[in-house]
Design a protein around this motif. Structure first.
Motif, PDB file in Angstrom:
ATOM      1  N   LYS A 108       0.850  -1.182   0.000  1.00 13.10           N
ATOM      2  CA  LYS A 108       0.000   0.000   0.000  1.00 13.10           C
ATOM      3  C   LYS A 108       0.886   1.232   0.000  1.00 13.10           C
ATOM      4  O   LYS A 108       1.879   1.296   0.722  1.00 13.10           O
ATOM      5  N   LEU A 109       0.519   2.208  -0.819  1.00 13.70           N
ATOM      6  CA  LEU A 109       1.202   3.500  -0.825  1.00 13.70           C
ATOM      7  C   LEU A 109       0.429   4.447   0.083  1.00 13.70           C
ATOM      8  O   LEU A 109      -0.782   4.634  -0.103  1.00 13.70           O
ATOM      9  N   ARG A 110       1.110   5.025   1.068  1.00 16.77           N
ATOM     10  CA  ARG A 110       0.421   5.882   2.035  1.00 16.77           C
ATOM     11  C   ARG A 110       1.241   7.129   2.315  1.00 16.77           C
ATOM     12  O   ARG A 110       2.440   7.047   2.594  1.00 16.77           O
ATOM     13  N   GLU A 111       0.570   8.275   2.213  1.00 13.79           N
ATOM     14  CA  GLU A 111       1.197   9.559   2.554  1.00 13.79           C
ATOM     15  C   GLU A 111       1.049   9.736   4.069  1.00 13.79           C
ATOM     16  O   GLU A 111      -0.048   9.931   4.580  1.00 13.79           O
ATOM     17  N   VAL A 112       2.171   9.656   4.776  1.00 13.89           N
ATOM     18  CA  VAL A 112       2.148   9.695   6.237  1.00 13.89           C
ATOM     19  C   VAL A 112       2.589  11.076   6.718  1.00 13.89           C
ATOM     20  O   VAL A 112       3.675  11.551   6.357  1.00 13.89           O
ATOM     21  N   ASN A 148       5.375  29.600  16.550  1.00 13.04           N
ATOM     22  CA  ASN A 148       5.088  29.096  15.210  1.00 13.04           C
ATOM     23  C   ASN A 148       6.062  27.945  14.943  1.00 13.04           C
ATOM     24  O   ASN A 148       7.239  28.169  14.694  1.00 13.04           O
ATOM     25  N   VAL A 149       5.557  26.728  15.025  1.00 13.51           N
ATOM     26  CA  VAL A 149       6.406  25.545  14.874  1.00 13.51           C
ATOM     27  C   VAL A 149       5.981  24.806  13.603  1.00 13.51           C
ATOM     28  O   VAL A 149       4.807  24.453  13.444  1.00 13.51           O
ATOM     29  N   THR A 150       6.937  24.580  12.701  1.00  9.25           N
ATOM     30  CA  THR A 150       6.638  23.882  11.445  1.00  9.25           C
ATOM     31  C   THR A 150       7.654  22.772  11.227  1.00  9.25           C
ATOM     32  O   THR A 150       8.754  22.790  11.789  1.00  9.25           O
ATOM     33  N   ILE A 151       7.262  21.813  10.396  1.00 10.51           N
ATOM     34  CA  ILE A 151       8.162  20.719  10.015  1.00 10.51           C
ATOM     35  C   ILE A 151       8.106  20.556   8.505  1.00 10.51           C
ATOM     36  O   ILE A 151       7.034  20.586   7.901  1.00 10.51           O
ATOM     37  N   ASN A 152       9.270  20.446   7.905  1.00  8.99           N
ATOM     38  CA  ASN A 152       9.375  20.382   6.447  1.00  8.99           C
ATOM     39  C   ASN A 152      10.311  19.231   6.048  1.00  8.99           C
ATOM     40  O   ASN A 152      11.445  19.197   6.503  1.00  8.99           O
ATOM     41  N   PRO A 153       9.824  18.278   5.217  1.00 12.93           N
ATOM     42  CA  PRO A 153       8.480  18.203   4.635  1.00 12.93           C
ATOM     43  C   PRO A 153       7.448  17.821   5.690  1.00 12.93           C
ATOM     44  O   PRO A 153       7.789  17.274   6.744  1.00 12.93           O
ATOM     45  N   SER A 154       6.211  18.068   5.374  1.00 11.28           N
ATOM     46  CA  SER A 154       5.146  17.761   6.330  1.00 11.28           C
ATOM     47  C   SER A 154       4.656  16.324   6.199  1.00 11.28           C
ATOM     48  O   SER A 154       4.010  15.805   7.111  1.00 11.28           O
ATOM     49  N   THR A 155       4.943  15.679   5.058  1.00 15.70           N
ATOM     50  CA  THR A 155       4.546  14.284   4.848  1.00 15.70           C
ATOM     51  C   THR A 155       5.644  13.547   4.092  1.00 15.70           C
ATOM     52  O   THR A 155       6.485  14.167   3.418  1.00 15.70           O
ATOM     53  N   VAL A 156       5.621  12.211   4.184  1.00 16.98           N
ATOM     54  CA  VAL A 156       6.489  11.361   3.362  1.00 16.98           C
ATOM     55  C   VAL A 156       5.634  10.232   2.786  1.00 16.98           C
ATOM     56  O   VAL A 156       4.666   9.792   3.417  1.00 16.98           O
ATOM     57  N   LEU A 157       6.000   9.791   1.591  1.00 18.28           N
ATOM     58  CA  LEU A 157       5.272   8.708   0.930  1.00 18.28           C
ATOM     59  C   LEU A 157       5.945   7.383   1.273  1.00 18.28           C
ATOM     60  O   LEU A 157       7.131   7.186   0.973  1.00 18.28           O
ATOM     61  N   LEU A 158       5.177   6.489   1.900  1.00 16.49           N
ATOM     62  CA  LEU A 158       5.712   5.204   2.326  1.00 16.49           C
ATOM     63  C   LEU A 158       5.039   4.069   1.565  1.00 16.49           C
ATOM     64  O   LEU A 158       3.912   4.195   1.093  1.00 16.49           O
ATOM     65  N   LYS A 159       5.762   2.959   1.477  1.00 15.25           N
ATOM     66  CA  LYS A 159       5.243   1.769   0.814  1.00 15.25           C
ATOM     67  C   LYS A 159       5.552   0.552   1.677  1.00 15.25           C
ATOM     68  O   LYS A 159       6.670   0.397   2.167  1.00 15.25           O
ATOM     69  N   GLY A 160       4.552  -0.298   1.861  1.00 19.28           N
ATOM     70  CA  GLY A 160       4.754  -1.506   2.649  1.00 19.28           C
ATOM     71  C   GLY A 160       3.523  -2.369   2.597  1.00 19.28           C
ATOM     72  O   GLY A 160       2.503  -1.999   1.999  1.00 19.28           O
ATOM     73  N   VAL A 168       2.117  -0.802   6.880  1.00 20.05           N
ATOM     74  CA  VAL A 168       2.206   0.619   6.544  1.00 20.05           C
ATOM     75  C   VAL A 168       1.091   1.413   7.215  1.00 20.05           C
ATOM     76  O   VAL A 168       1.258   2.591   7.555  1.00 20.05           O
ATOM     77  N   ASP A 169      -0.055   0.776   7.457  1.00 17.13           N
ATOM     78  CA  ASP A 169      -1.152   1.464   8.153  1.00 17.13           C
ATOM     79  C   ASP A 169      -0.791   1.744   9.610  1.00 17.13           C
ATOM     80  O   ASP A 169      -1.355   2.656  10.232  1.00 17.13           O
ATOM     81  N   ALA A 170       0.124   0.957  10.169  1.00 22.93           N
ATOM     82  CA  ALA A 170       0.486   1.115  11.578  1.00 22.93           C
ATOM     83  C   ALA A 170       1.580   2.153  11.805  1.00 22.93           C
ATOM     84  O   ALA A 170       1.876   2.505  12.953  1.00 22.93           O
ATOM     85  N   VAL A 171       2.172   2.670  10.739  1.00 24.70           N
ATOM     86  CA  VAL A 171       3.289   3.605  10.890  1.00 24.70           C
ATOM     87  C   VAL A 171       2.796   4.974  11.344  1.00 24.70           C
ATOM     88  O   VAL A 171       1.860   5.539  10.784  1.00 24.70           O
ATOM     89  N   GLU A 172       3.433   5.514  12.380  1.00 20.67           N
ATOM     90  CA  GLU A 172       3.168   6.872  12.847  1.00 20.67           C
ATOM     91  C   GLU A 172       4.512   7.563  13.052  1.00 20.67           C
ATOM     92  O   GLU A 172       5.397   7.025  13.732  1.00 20.67           O
ATOM     93  N   LEU A 173       4.671   8.717  12.446  1.00 17.86           N
ATOM     94  CA  LEU A 173       5.925   9.454  12.531  1.00 17.86           C
ATOM     95  C   LEU A 173       5.720  10.685  13.420  1.00 17.86           C
ATOM     96  O   LEU A 173       5.109  11.661  13.010  1.00 17.86           O
ATOM     97  N   LYS A 174       6.206  10.582  14.652  1.00 16.07           N
ATOM     98  CA  LYS A 174       6.007  11.650  15.630  1.00 16.07           C
ATOM     99  C   LYS A 174       7.350  11.994  16.277  1.00 16.07           C
ATOM    100  O   LYS A 174       8.114  11.105  16.650  1.00 16.07           O
TER     101      LYS A 174
END
Length: 246
Positions: free
Chosen positions: A140-144, A161-173, A178-184
């Motif tokens: 599955k391809l998932r934008e996390v 004002n706190v930002t993170i760049n990039p805000s998402t990454v495209l994962l495959k698994g 892949v549904d269980a992945v959380e990036l914190k």
């Protein structure tokens, strides 16, 4: 009986039929005075197992790992006429998958095929193993999203004002993985006294592919209407309730 003495190469031969009768018995008639037989050496050889996937449908955002499909049996020992075995290229298992939403595990029979893709059907050819178990992964391809977690909860929209760049990454698994992945990423506000920018590494569980190849993200922190001040304390009083000692 027929005699095959003198035959040294494989092929089809028309051989004369001979008879031996006990004393007192004579041959009255015979339906044929010859018989055609095919002669060859019996040999054994190993042929690779091939997986063929047919008639499948997969949803958008999903990917069938056809090239990663694996079999519990990598090759099969085949025994039979030497000439017939020369044309065999593989033992194939064919999977009719239908609608696919997750990885598939299937156990089924194999058939022999020649180099032209035709099934080989010969009663004199025997397979040592006729079944195998096949696993076909579904990805599955998932934008996390990349999320920030504040250790003390001091920061909010009114003071920073706190930002993170990039805000998402495209994962495959595989789907469940892949549904269980959380990036914190945690922020310790007590360690930050001024506007700052720093990098955090993006680490992933085994089996998850970072499609973008982005290995780190940049966290930017800007304070709004805040300042720091050092206060000198001249008198410190310690209170010890319940006769506690310090």
């Amino acid at each position: 009986y027929v005699s095959i003495s003198g035959i040294t190469t494989a092929g089809s031969y028309k051989l004369n039929i001979s008879t031996e009768l006990p004393n007192g018995v004579s041959l009255s008639s015979i339906s044929s005075d010859s018989i055609t037989v095919y002669l060859d050496n019996t040999v054994s050889t190993a042929v690779p197992v091939e997986i063929k996937l047919v008639n499948y449908m997969i949803e958008d955002g999903y990917e069938l790992g056809e090239s990663e499909a694996s079999s519990s049996v990598s090759e099969v020992i085949v025994t039979g006429p030497e000439k017939a075995l020369e044309s065999i290229s593989c033992a194939r298992i064919t999977l009719d998958l239908g609608h696919v939403t997750r990885s598939v595990t299937y156990t089924g029979g194999m058939a022999l095929y020649d180099t032209s893709g035709n099934e080989v059907k010969n009663p004199y050819i025997k397979m040592q193993t006729t079944e195998t178990t096949v696993t076909v992964p579904v990805y599955k391809l998932r934008e996390v999203p990349l999320k920030l977690s504040y250790k003390y909860g001091y920061y909010n929209d009114s003071n920073s004002n706190v930002t993170i760049n990039p805000s998402t990454v495209l994962l495959k698994g595989e789907v469940s993985a892949v549904d269980a992945v959380e990036l914190k990423f945690d922020i310790d506000e007590k360690q930050i006294t001024s506007d700052t920018t720093y990098k955090v590494n993006i680490s992933l569980p085994d089996g998850i592919i970072n499609v973008n190849g982005i290995e780190s993200a940049e966290v930017s922190i800007k304070h709004i209407g805040t300042a720091t001040k050092k206060i000198d304390i001249y008198q410190i009083n310690a209170y010890n309730p319940n006769n506690l000692q310090y």
